[in-house]
Every structure is written in structure tokens, then in C-alpha cells.
Design an enzyme around this catalytic site. Structure first.
Site, PDB file in Angstrom:
ATOM      1  N   ARG A  40      36.008  27.840  53.192  1.00  0.00           N
ATOM      2  CA  ARG A  40      36.343  28.199  54.453  1.00  0.00           C
ATOM      3  C   ARG A  40      36.680  26.769  55.101  1.00  0.00           C
ATOM      4  O   ARG A  40      37.847  26.722  55.760  1.00  0.00           O
ATOM      5  CB  ARG A  40      35.116  28.739  55.159  1.00  0.00           C
ATOM      6  CG  ARG A  40      35.698  29.539  56.355  1.00  0.00           C
ATOM      7  CD  ARG A  40      34.591  30.562  56.966  1.00  0.00           C
ATOM      8  NE  ARG A  40      35.188  31.725  57.319  1.00  0.00           N
ATOM      9  CZ  ARG A  40      34.837  32.839  58.094  1.00  0.00           C
ATOM     10  NH1 ARG A  40      33.461  32.588  58.309  1.00  0.00           N
ATOM     11  NH2 ARG A  40      35.576  33.878  58.618  1.00  0.00           N
ATOM     12  N   ASN A  92      26.657  33.555  61.781  1.00  0.00           N
ATOM     13  CA  ASN A  92      27.082  35.305  61.644  1.00  0.00           C
ATOM     14  C   ASN A  92      25.423  35.757  62.013  1.00  0.00           C
ATOM     15  O   ASN A  92      24.473  35.298  61.593  1.00  0.00           O
ATOM     16  CB  ASN A  92      27.543  35.816  60.483  1.00  0.00           C
ATOM     17  CG  ASN A  92      27.115  34.974  59.231  1.00  0.00           C
ATOM     18  OD1 ASN A  92      27.141  33.809  59.294  1.00  0.00           O
ATOM     19  ND2 ASN A  92      27.314  35.483  57.913  1.00  0.00           N
ATOM     20  N   ARG A 261      38.604  50.247  91.978  1.00  0.00           N
ATOM     21  CA  ARG A 261      37.318  50.334  91.503  1.00  0.00           C
ATOM     22  C   ARG A 261      37.144  50.549  90.024  1.00  0.00           C
ATOM     23  O   ARG A 261      36.189  49.991  89.430  1.00  0.00           O
ATOM     24  CB  ARG A 261      36.559  51.012  92.187  1.00  0.00           C
ATOM     25  CG  ARG A 261      36.631  51.172  93.764  1.00  0.00           C
ATOM     26  CD  ARG A 261      35.833  52.513  94.502  1.00  0.00           C
ATOM     27  NE  ARG A 261      36.632  53.439  94.435  1.00  0.00           N
ATOM     28  CZ  ARG A 261      36.311  54.682  94.525  1.00  0.00           C
ATOM     29  NH1 ARG A 261      35.339  55.018  95.334  1.00  0.00           N
ATOM     30  NH2 ARG A 261      37.089  55.748  94.298  1.00  0.00           N
ATOM     31  N   VAL A 271      41.419  55.454  67.713  1.00  0.00           N
ATOM     32  CA  VAL A 271      40.518  55.952  66.850  1.00  0.00           C
ATOM     33  C   VAL A 271      39.180  55.281  66.855  1.00  0.00           C
ATOM     34  O   VAL A 271      38.269  56.189  65.999  1.00  0.00           O
ATOM     35  CB  VAL A 271      41.249  55.561  65.416  1.00  0.00           C
ATOM     36  CG1 VAL A 271      41.811  54.299  65.377  1.00  0.00           C
ATOM     37  CG2 VAL A 271      40.739  56.368  64.176  1.00  0.00           C
ATOM     38  N   GLY A 272      38.980  54.447  67.595  1.00  0.00           N
ATOM     39  CA  GLY A 272      37.519  54.124  67.658  1.00  0.00           C
ATOM     40  C   GLY A 272      37.357  52.522  67.514  1.00  0.00           C
ATOM     41  O   GLY A 272      38.224  51.947  67.171  1.00  0.00           O
ATOM     42  N   CYS A 277      31.484  42.584  67.461  1.00  0.00           N
ATOM     43  CA  CYS A 277      30.490  42.531  68.768  1.00  0.00           C
ATOM     44  C   CYS A 277      29.948  43.920  69.083  1.00  0.00           C
ATOM     45  O   CYS A 277      28.697  44.088  69.364  1.00  0.00           O
ATOM     46  CB  CYS A 277      31.045  41.761  69.723  1.00  0.00           C
ATOM     47  SG  CYS A 277      31.039  39.841  69.347  1.00  0.00           S
TER      48      CYS A 277
HETATM   49  C1  UDX Z   1      34.954  41.639  72.340  1.00  0.00           C
HETATM   50  C2  UDX Z   1      34.871  41.389  73.676  1.00  0.00           C
HETATM   51  O1  UDX Z   1      35.885  41.747  74.353  1.00  0.00           O
HETATM   52  C3  UDX Z   1      34.664  39.851  74.002  1.00  0.00           C
HETATM   53  O2  UDX Z   1      34.426  39.380  75.234  1.00  0.00           O
HETATM   54  C4  UDX Z   1      33.532  39.491  73.201  1.00  0.00           C
HETATM   55  O3  UDX Z   1      33.386  37.940  73.172  1.00  0.00           O
HETATM   56  C5  UDX Z   1      33.334  39.980  71.649  1.00  0.00           C
HETATM   57  O4  UDX Z   1      33.736  41.373  71.794  1.00  0.00           O
HETATM   58  P1  UDX Z   1      36.503  41.945  70.451  1.00  0.00           P
HETATM   59  O5  UDX Z   1      35.711  42.540  69.687  1.00  0.00           O
HETATM   60  O6  UDX Z   1      37.350  40.633  69.894  1.00  0.00           O
HETATM   61  O7  UDX Z   1      36.026  41.362  71.923  1.00  0.00           O
HETATM   62  O8  UDX Z   1      37.842  42.633  70.944  1.00  0.00           O
HETATM   63  P2  UDX Z   1      38.020  43.803  72.142  1.00  0.00           P
HETATM   64  O9  UDX Z   1      39.404  43.529  72.534  1.00  0.00           O
HETATM   65  O10 UDX Z   1      37.087  43.732  72.973  1.00  0.00           O
HETATM   66  O11 UDX Z   1      38.273  45.118  71.065  1.00  0.00           O
HETATM   67  C6  UDX Z   1      37.194  45.777  70.658  1.00  0.00           C
HETATM   68  C7  UDX Z   1      37.460  47.040  70.190  1.00  0.00           C
HETATM   69  O12 UDX Z   1      37.692  48.062  71.204  1.00  0.00           O
HETATM   70  C8  UDX Z   1      38.746  47.018  69.252  1.00  0.00           C
HETATM   71  O13 UDX Z   1      38.776  47.785  68.039  1.00  0.00           O
HETATM   72  C9  UDX Z   1      39.705  47.448  70.217  1.00  0.00           C
HETATM   73  O14 UDX Z   1      41.082  48.151  69.340  1.00  0.00           O
HETATM   74  C10 UDX Z   1      39.210  48.707  70.695  1.00  0.00           C
HETATM   75  N1  UDX Z   1      39.534  49.047  72.290  1.00  0.00           N
HETATM   76  C11 UDX Z   1      39.669  48.195  73.210  1.00  0.00           C
HETATM   77  C12 UDX Z   1      40.187  50.331  72.485  1.00  0.00           C
HETATM   78  O15 UDX Z   1      40.117  50.928  71.259  1.00  0.00           O
HETATM   79  N2  UDX Z   1      40.494  50.634  73.645  1.00  0.00           N
HETATM   80  C13 UDX Z   1      40.757  49.782  74.629  1.00  0.00           C
HETATM   81  O16 UDX Z   1      41.217  50.034  75.850  1.00  0.00           O
HETATM   82  C14 UDX Z   1      40.292  48.493  74.496  1.00  0.00           C
HETATM   83  P1  ADP Z   2      31.549  34.714  63.997  1.00  0.00           P
HETATM   84  O1  ADP Z   2      32.514  35.794  63.982  1.00  0.00           O
HETATM   85  O2  ADP Z   2      30.134  34.860  64.876  1.00  0.00           O
HETATM   86  O3  ADP Z   2      32.095  33.547  64.220  1.00  0.00           O
HETATM   87  P2  ADP Z   2      31.712  34.552  61.175  1.00  0.00           P
HETATM   88  O4  ADP Z   2      30.975  35.132  59.992  1.00  0.00           O
HETATM   89  O5  ADP Z   2      33.397  34.428  61.101  1.00  0.00           O
HETATM   90  O6  ADP Z   2      31.091  34.885  62.476  1.00  0.00           O
HETATM   91  O7  ADP Z   2      31.399  32.925  60.908  1.00  0.00           O
HETATM   92  C1  ADP Z   2      30.013  32.461  60.751  1.00  0.00           C
HETATM   93  C2  ADP Z   2      29.916  31.484  59.819  1.00  0.00           C
HETATM   94  O8  ADP Z   2      28.785  30.659  59.742  1.00  0.00           O
HETATM   95  C3  ADP Z   2      30.438  31.563  58.496  1.00  0.00           C
HETATM   96  O9  ADP Z   2      31.572  30.889  57.871  1.00  0.00           O
HETATM   97  C4  ADP Z   2      29.268  31.144  57.434  1.00  0.00           C
HETATM   98  O10 ADP Z   2      29.413  30.575  56.313  1.00  0.00           O
HETATM   99  C5  ADP Z   2      28.642  30.152  58.653  1.00  0.00           C
HETATM  100  N1  ADP Z   2      26.926  29.921  58.290  1.00  0.00           N
HETATM  101  C6  ADP Z   2      25.989  30.760  58.272  1.00  0.00           C
HETATM  102  N2  ADP Z   2      24.954  30.069  57.969  1.00  0.00           N
HETATM  103  C7  ADP Z   2      25.402  28.853  58.210  1.00  0.00           C
HETATM  104  C8  ADP Z   2      24.415  27.713  57.970  1.00  0.00           C
HETATM  105  N3  ADP Z   2      23.043  27.757  57.695  1.00  0.00           N
HETATM  106  N4  ADP Z   2      25.053  26.367  58.000  1.00  0.00           N
HETATM  107  C9  ADP Z   2      26.300  26.288  58.150  1.00  0.00           C
HETATM  108  N5  ADP Z   2      27.198  27.467  58.253  1.00  0.00           N
HETATM  109  C10 ADP Z   2      26.536  28.503  58.185  1.00  0.00           C
END
Ligand code: UDX
Ligand code: ADP
Length: 465
Positions: A40, A92, A261, A271-272, A277
Site C-alpha cells: 500500500r 481499520n 425541513r 439497491v441498498g 461506515c
Molecule cells: C458516509 C458518510 O456520508 C460520511 O460522512 C462518513 O464519514 C462515512 O460514511 P460514505 O459511506 O463514503 O460516507 O458514502 P455515502 O455517500 O454516505 O453513501 C453511503 C451509501 O448509501 C452508498 O452505498 C450510497 O450509494 C448509499 N446512498 C446514499 C443511497 O443509496 N441513497 C442516497 O440517497 C444516498
Molecule cells: P479506512 O477506511 O478507515 O481508512 P482502511 O482499511 O482503508 O480503512 O485503512 C486502514 C489502514 O490501516 C490499512 O492500510 C492497514 O494496513 C493500516 N493499519 C492497520 N493496523 C495498523 C498498525 N498497527 N500500524 C500501521 N498501519 C496499520
């Protein structure tokens, strides 16, 4: 205190873009992003910024501008911890797959490892910032580990939740709605908060930087994602009702979104929802609520996930039913595998679960996604653990050309809303498919009327057929 050197542990979807933007906006701060994953880090250092491991519009340019100046990517975790004043933990925190809290709680293994490493290496006072999505009260775990090292070094823990959405990460970081910083309300804690405020204030208007206590900050992150996910599940629940009535979910969304509002965003039936997150944060909320005996609160939020699972299952069932209740041996083309457009991230993508359903029925799935690599599709399927790796490979093909994916297929399922899908030559696609040729638009991105004129049988989420 003025921060001169920042280290970020974890070079993923959060750590990479966030640090790239901090480095761009704060040329006086040295930013080092470290990760244990050598491949990475090598990809982040690739001379061609098109090869960096995270696909985000505009990110390549931001990295190119600062890399080697005040932005560095390295595997030397100890070295970076040692020389920095402020350490972001951005590793992660997946949902636990074993033991107590399995399937609900966040696995804090990697966070704990980071805390122990910081404790071992630090020789001077540090501000530690939790950036990963974490359950409420994680800061106290980190603090407890750091405070018991006996090294005499003093640590302040801040919570600085990430609100960037993938696909718009650079935009969100450059011009955030708000930045949230939680810290101890002691003299030392307030100083640490101020140090981080001063970093963001280099480009974010001060009134958009909110400061709170640690717990409010941690809970706000979970709550924001729970509210957003709830909107998607709410509109998706109504999409099913629309399909049984004469209502159209797009019209309903427009009508309710015009109420100031309610507002127009996050009302797109799909589709979901997927992503790293939404599900994880709601599960955390459910787990925490249950652990305090708040079963009604837990049940309330759990329903958002159940609705989402239902929506994915319902979509797969719709495909099967429309193909005369059998998809055995039939080719079904998937357009899109990422959890949303403009990202190569596939975590919790609806596509994975729809594919899983279809594979139970022994369908052949041909996947095309503009940014997702073949190996990722198989990693995602294997992670489900529902069948052997060999079987996943037997039933799924990942192809590099969308026309190839659709050739000889009985049906096309649109799983991600990539803009490019709208521009395809749909007549050509139709000519090369088996008839009747079906399109199941899980994102409502295609022009259904146009497709019907070509001859397709079209299903769009939430519209009467
Ligand atoms: C989310 C939050 O928006 C962000 O603030 C937080 O930091 C991380 O989680 P992310 O997961 O990157 O961000 O994408 P987001 O745009 O929120 O979409 C999440 C999921 O919901 C996607 O699969 C998207 O396709 C879906 N979605 C979103 C819908 O199906 N309909 C919508 O109207 C909006
Ligand atoms: P996020 O979406 O939260 O950024 P990711 O899985 O994309 O999550 O990234 C998390 C990163 O953290 C990975 O690249 C992983 O290798 C790294 N990581 C996990 N544990 C450690 C650690 N102890 N030291 C350094 N890097 C780490």
C-alpha cells in the site's frame, strides 16, 4: 502549542486523503503517513499518481503537489511516531467476526496495537487523535493504555471524527460542513484541542470548527451516520410500496425533499446502502445501547439495517422471479461492484450480497466495474464465507469491458451509479443479449423509457412496472 509534525497511522481511505489535504493546506507542517502494509505504501509512492491505492476524483493532483515536499508515505511507523507532535490513528475497525459482540461490536484489535506501539516508542509528549470510526468511549481505552506505560510521557487524546464521503473526499476535506474536535475539558485537554483547531483553521472558517467533550464527539459520528443511513432505509422502504401502487419513488422523493425541513439529499432509492461506515456504525450504536440495557433504542436502530438487508435480498429475488424463477446457468451481467460511484472501495457493497443470492441459485455473474480490480471481487465474495473460493471463481467472471459483460446475458443488473453507464450504446448491448433482455436498474440511473423503446424489459427501483 504549534504543531510542526504530524504522523498518521493507517494509509487507507480515510488516512490517505485526509493527510494529503492537510499537507496541501498546511505547507508548514510535515505530514508522514505510515502503514504496515508495504504494498500500500509503495502504491502511495508510485511516481504515477494514477496508481495510488485509493481512487478519488482530484486526489492524484493533491498528492502530486505535496508528496516529497511535506507529505511522506512510509512503513517506518516507529520513526514517524517518534518525530511527530500529533499522531492520528486511522486504522481499520471492522465489525468483530468472533467472540463477544461478534457481528455487532467494532474490533479494536488494531487500535490497541497502535496505542501500545505509541506507548512503546514515544519519548516526548504527544497529542493522539482518533480518526477511525470508533464506538463511544474508545478514547478511554487508548488513554488507559498510554497512561500505564510509566514512561513519564504525557498524552492527550482527541476525537476528530471523519465526515468525508468517499467519491467526494477531496471536496469534503477542502470545504467541510464542519470539523468536530472532542477533548478533555481540562487545561491540558483544551490546549490540545486548540492545537488541532489551529491546524484546521489554516483553511476551514473558525465557525465551522466545533469543539466538544470526547464522548459527544464520538457519539456524534455514530449518530450522523445512523441518521443518514436511516434516510436511505426510509426511502427504500417506500420504494417497495411504490412498486405495488401507482406512485413513483422519484416523484415522492422530489415532493418531500422540497420541504426545507426534510431537504433533498439522501433520498435516492437504491439497491441498498453499503460502505465501511453505515452498517458498522449502526451496529456499534445497537451494541452500545444493548450493553446499557436500552433494548428499545437498540431495536429502533437495528431496523435500519434490517430494511437495508431486505432491500438487497428483494432486488435479487426480483431478478430471479423475472427470469421465470430460475437463473441456474443463466448469465447475469453486473454493471458496477463499488458501493457507490467514484470510488474503488467495495466494503459492504450491495453488489456482494446480490451476487451471493444469485450464486445460491447457480447463476453465472459477469462483473464489470470501471475501478474495481478482479482480485477485489473475489476477496469480497470469499470474505462472506458462504461457499468455497473455487466455487466463487466458477460462477463469477470479472471482465474489463462492459459490452463483453453483457454479451449473451439474460439480464443486466446495475449495482453502482457510475455516470458512464448512461453513455453506453444500449442498442448494441441489446442486440448481443438473449431475449427477452432484462435490465434491473438498482440505482435508477438509466433512462427506462429509452431502454423500453429499444426492446428491453426494465425494472427500476420504486417505480410501478
Ligand atoms: C458516509 C458518510 O456520508 C460520511 O460522512 C462518513 O464519514 C462515512 O460514511 P460514505 O459511506 O463514503 O460516507 O458514502 P455515502 O455517500 O454516505 O453513501 C453511503 C451509501 O448509501 C452508498 O452505498 C450510497 O450509494 C448509499 N446512498 C446514499 C443511497 O443509496 N441513497 C442516497 O440517497 C444516498
Ligand atoms: P479506512 O477506511 O478507515 O481508512 P482502511 O482499511 O482503508 O480503512 O485503512 C486502514 C489502514 O490501516 C490499512 O492500510 C492497514 O494496513 C493500516 N493499519 C492497520 N493496523 C495498523 C498498525 N498497527 N500500524 C500501521 N498501519 C496499520
Amino acid at each position: 502549542m504549534k504543531v510542526k509534525s504530524i504522523c498518521c497511522i493507517g494509509a487507507g481511505y480515510v488516512g490517505g486523503p485526509t493527510m494529503a489535504v492537510i499537507a496541501k493546506k498546511c505547507p508548514g507542517i510535515k505530514v508522514t503517513v505510515v502503514d504496515i502494509n508495504e504494498a500500500r505504501i509503495a502504491a502511495w509512492n508510485d511516481p504515477d499518481v494514477n496508481n495510488i491505492p485509493v481512487y478519488e476524483p482530484g486526489l492524484g493532483e493533491v498528492v502530486a503537489e505535496s508528496r516529497g515536499r511535506n507529505l511522506f508515505f512510509s512503513t517506518d511507523v516507529d520513526g514517524a511516531i517518534d518525530e511527530s507532535d500529533m499522531i492520528f490513528i486511522s486504522v481499520n475497525t471492522p465489525t468483530k467476526t468472533y467472540g463477544e459482540g461478534k457481528g455487532l461490536a467494532a474490533d479494536l484489535k488494531w487500535i490497541e496495537l497502535c496505542a501500545r506501539q505509541i506507548a512503546r516508542v514515544a519519548k516526548s509528549d504527544k497529542i493522539v487523535v482518533e480518526k477511525s470510526t470508533l464506538p463511544v468511549r474508545t478514547a478511554s481505552t487508548i488513554k488507559s493504555i498510554l497512561d500505564h506505560t510509566g514512561s513519564g510521557v504525557s498524552f492527550q487524546i482527541l476525537s476528530n471524527p471523519e465526515f468525508l464521503a468517499e467519491g467526494t473526499a477531496v471536496e469534503d476535506l477542502m470545504d467541510p460542513d464542519r470539523v468536530l474536535i472532542g477533548g478533555d475539558q481540562t487545561e491540558e485537554g483544551l490546549k490540545a484541542i486548540q492545537a488541532l483547531v489551529d491546524v484546521y483553521a489554516q483553511w476551514v472558517p473558525r465557525e465551522r470548527i466545533l469543539t466538544t467533550n470526547v464522548w459527544s464527539s464520538e457519539l456524534s459520528k455514530l449518530t450522523a451516520n445512523a441518521f443518514l443511513a436511516q434516510r436511505v432505509s426510509s426511502i427504500n422502504s417506500l420504494s417497495e410500496l411504490c412498486e405495488h401502487t401507482e406512485a413513483d419513488i422519484n416523484e415522492v422523493a422530489r415532493a418531500i425533499g422540497s420541504d426545507s425541513r426534510i431537504g433533498p439529499k439522501f433520498l435516492k432509492a437504491s439497491v441498498g446502502f453499503g460502505g465501511s461506515c453505515f452498517q458498522k456504525d449502526i451496529l456499534n450504536l445497537v451494541y452500545i445501547s444493548r450493553s446499557y440495557g436500552l433494548n428499545e433504542v437498540a431495536d429502533y436502530w437495528e431496523q435500519v439495517i434490517q430494511m437495508n438487508d431486505h432491500q438487497k435480498r428483494r432486488f435479487a429475488k426480483k431478478i430471479i422471479r423475472s427470469l421465470y424463477n430460475t437463473v441456474n446457468g443463466k448469465k447475469i451481467a453486473f454493471l458496477g461492484w463499488a458501493f457507490k460511484k467514484d470510488t474503488n472501495d467495495t466494503r459492504e457493497s450491495a453488489a456482494i450480497y446480490v451476487a451471493d443470492h444469485l450464486l445460491f441459485e447457480q447463476a453465472h455473474v459477469a462483473v464489470y466495474d470501471p475501478k474495481v480490480k478482479e482480485e477485489q471481487v473475489f476477496v469480497d465474495m470469499d470474505y462472506l464465507n458462504t461457499r468455497s473460493s473455487e466455487e466463487n471463481r466458477k460462477y463469477i467472471d470479472v471482465v474489463e469491458d462492459p459490452y463483453e459483460a453483457c454479451k449473451g446475458a439474460h439480464a443486466i443488473a446495475v449495482l453502482t451509479e457510475w455516470d458512464v453507464f448512461k453513455q453506453y450504446d444500449w442498442s448494441k448491448i441489446y442486440d448481443n443479449m438473449l431475449k427477452p433482455a432484462h435490465v434491473f436498474d438498482g440505482r435508477n440511473v438509466l433512462d427506462a423509457e429509452k431502454l423500453r423503446k429499444i426492446g428491453f424489459q426494465v425494472y427500476s427501483i420504486g417505480t410501478p412496472s
